[in-house]
Motif scaffolding. Structure first.
Motif, PDB file in Angstrom:
ATOM      1  N   PRO A 259      -1.281   0.352  -4.517  1.00  0.00           N
ATOM      2  CA  PRO A 259      -1.384  -1.106  -4.470  1.00  0.00           C
ATOM      3  C   PRO A 259      -0.663  -1.819  -5.605  1.00  0.00           C
ATOM      4  O   PRO A 259      -0.464  -3.038  -5.550  1.00  0.00           O
ATOM      5  N   ALA A 260      -0.257  -1.079  -6.636  1.00  0.00           N
ATOM      6  CA  ALA A 260       0.433  -1.687  -7.777  1.00  0.00           C
ATOM      7  C   ALA A 260       1.604  -0.806  -8.187  1.00  0.00           C
ATOM      8  O   ALA A 260       1.625   0.387  -7.907  1.00  0.00           O
TER       9      ALA A 260
ATOM     10  N   ASN B  73      10.122  -0.453 -12.062  1.00  0.00           N
ATOM     11  CA  ASN B  73      11.100  -1.156 -11.225  1.00  0.00           C
ATOM     12  C   ASN B  73      11.025  -0.745  -9.759  1.00  0.00           C
ATOM     13  O   ASN B  73      11.685  -1.349  -8.903  1.00  0.00           O
ATOM     14  N   LEU B  74      10.224   0.256  -9.460  1.00  0.00           N
ATOM     15  CA  LEU B  74      10.104   0.734  -8.087  1.00  0.00           C
ATOM     16  C   LEU B  74       9.061  -0.101  -7.351  1.00  0.00           C
ATOM     17  O   LEU B  74       7.906  -0.175  -7.774  1.00  0.00           O
ATOM     18  N   PRO B  75       9.439  -0.775  -6.232  1.00  0.00           N
ATOM     19  CA  PRO B  75       8.473  -1.644  -5.533  1.00  0.00           C
ATOM     20  C   PRO B  75       7.378  -0.851  -4.840  1.00  0.00           C
ATOM     21  O   PRO B  75       7.519   0.347  -4.559  1.00  0.00           O
ATOM     22  N   THR B  76       6.278  -1.530  -4.560  1.00  0.00           N
ATOM     23  CA  THR B  76       5.218  -0.930  -3.759  1.00  0.00           C
ATOM     24  C   THR B  76       5.584  -1.046  -2.283  1.00  0.00           C
ATOM     25  O   THR B  76       6.450  -1.845  -1.894  1.00  0.00           O
TER      26      THR B  76
ATOM     27  N   PHE C 261       5.164  -3.744   4.038  1.00  0.00           N
ATOM     28  CA  PHE C 261       4.223  -2.985   4.867  1.00  0.00           C
ATOM     29  C   PHE C 261       2.914  -2.747   4.115  1.00  0.00           C
ATOM     30  O   PHE C 261       2.586  -1.616   3.745  1.00  0.00           O
ATOM     31  N   PRO C 262       2.127  -3.808   3.903  1.00  0.00           N
ATOM     32  CA  PRO C 262       0.877  -3.655   3.146  1.00  0.00           C
ATOM     33  C   PRO C 262      -0.119  -2.706   3.808  1.00  0.00           C
ATOM     34  O   PRO C 262      -0.932  -2.084   3.115  1.00  0.00           O
ATOM     35  N   ALA C 263      -0.078  -2.589   5.131  1.00  0.00           N
ATOM     36  CA  ALA C 263      -1.017  -1.693   5.820  1.00  0.00           C
ATOM     37  C   ALA C 263      -0.748  -0.224   5.511  1.00  0.00           C
ATOM     38  O   ALA C 263      -1.573   0.639   5.810  1.00  0.00           O
ATOM     39  N   ALA C 264       0.405   0.069   4.912  1.00  0.00           N
ATOM     40  CA  ALA C 264       0.752   1.455   4.576  1.00  0.00           C
ATOM     41  C   ALA C 264       0.373   1.815   3.139  1.00  0.00           C
ATOM     42  O   ALA C 264       0.738   2.883   2.652  1.00  0.00           O
TER      43      ALA C 264
END
Length: 323
Positions: free
Chosen positions: A225-226, A233-236, A242-245
């Motif tokens: 989640p964070a 620098n690596l995005p979530t 795709f928050p459900a993932a």
């Protein structure tokens, strides 16, 4: 009415044995921490670090014992059948919440025969692709998978394993299909990824971060989640759309049902103490933990129950057959 003599005898008689031992009487001998997975993996390493940290506080050695097989069920069943006297605990992970939905027949009930003491830590997975892949973002990978249904491959370590679970979440969230390739673990899968024989691999942070930092593979997102402090620098996966993932591998300490409450509370307090500011917490963060948890017993119970429901829904939606 008791006579004076009878009343005196009653007063001086020793109390009956009580299974709920007074806190000062427990533990009176070394404690077994059953590890249902192979030695050397991340869950095993964390179990041994925790055991070493709490042993001095308990005044007895906590011994980690590997009882592997059947997706973690052999070790879990052994603890479920153990005497509820505080001498045997289980150290497990996300797989504990999956097995109830994954296996048609179990000789124990994961929900009722074991009681969570506390969640220990949550750690993200890292989605990697080969350096030769054209994908520079998760959106690129998803677009490529949509154009070639089941034409791209991903690694799995077997039904209910973290590699499969985290990828199933992404496939469902993105509405795409890929071909699952089974491996005995993430290490051989990583070799195939680096050689370009595998299109995508989600791997645990401690294994994945060094590979990415050394330039051997390209990371697209972290599943937690964070953002990870190891690679900020690596995005979530949520930031990538795709928050459900969102997914975290977690570890949990459990005890046999009917273990006396004072013992559970003492173990919970001692684990919370060593997970506070100190060397164990620092080591877990260094290993890639995004959150060191140490929650209360009721919070841990709710956490595990919610995860059981979640993974049951995910496996059914993915059409994963019960074993």
């Amino acid at each position: 009415m008791l006579t004076r003599r009878a009343a005196l005898a009653f007063t001086l008689a020793p109390p009956l044995a009580n299974p709920a031992l007074a806190q000062g009487e427990w533990p009176s001998q070394p404690i077994r921490m059953i590890m249902p997975y192979a030695a050397g993996g991340p869950t095993d390493v964390i179990a041994r670090l925790l055991a070493d940290a709490i042993s001095p506080r308990l005044g007895q050695r906590v011994v980690v014992e590997n009882r592997t097989g059947a997706g973690g069920n052999i070790g879990a069943a052994a603890v479920a059948r153990a005497a509820p006297d505080g001498q045997t605990f289980l150290f497990s992970n996300t797989g504990h919440a999956v097995n109830r939905a994954l296996y048609a027949r179990l000789d124990y009930d994961p929900a009722n025969d074991l009681v969570p003491v506390t969640i220990v830590a949550e750690s993200p997975m890292v989605l990697m692709v080969p350096n030769a892949a054209p994908d520079r973002s998760l959106a690129d990978l998803v677009a490529r998978a949509r154009a070639r249904p089941e034409g791209l491959s991903y690694a799995s370590s077997g039904a209910g394993g973290a590699l499969q679970l985290v990828t199933l979440l992404l496939l469902q969230a993105a509405g795409i299909r890929m071909t699952e390739i089974s491996y005995r673990g993430s290490a051989p899968a990583l070799q195939d990824l680096l050689a370009g024989r595998l299109d995508m691999l989600y791997d645990a942070g401690p294994s994945a971060f060094p590979v990415v930092q050394s330039g051997q593979a390209r990371a697209l997102v972290v599943s937690g989640p964070a953002r990870s402090p190891v690679m900020p620098n690596l995005p979530t996966v949520a930031e990538a759309g795709f928050p459900a993932a969102t997914f975290s591998v977690w570890q949990v300490v459990l005890a046999p049902a009917r273990t006396p409450t004072p013992i559970l509370e003492r173990m919970n307090r001692e684990i919370a103490a060593v997970l506070g500011d100190g060397p164990l917490r620092a080591r877990l963060i260094e290993m890639g933990a995004e959150r060191v948890v140490a929650n209360s017993i009721p919070e841990a119970a709710r956490y595990v129950a919610e995860e059981m429901t979640r993974w049951g829904n995910v496996l059914r939606a993915a059409g994963v057959q019960q074993q």
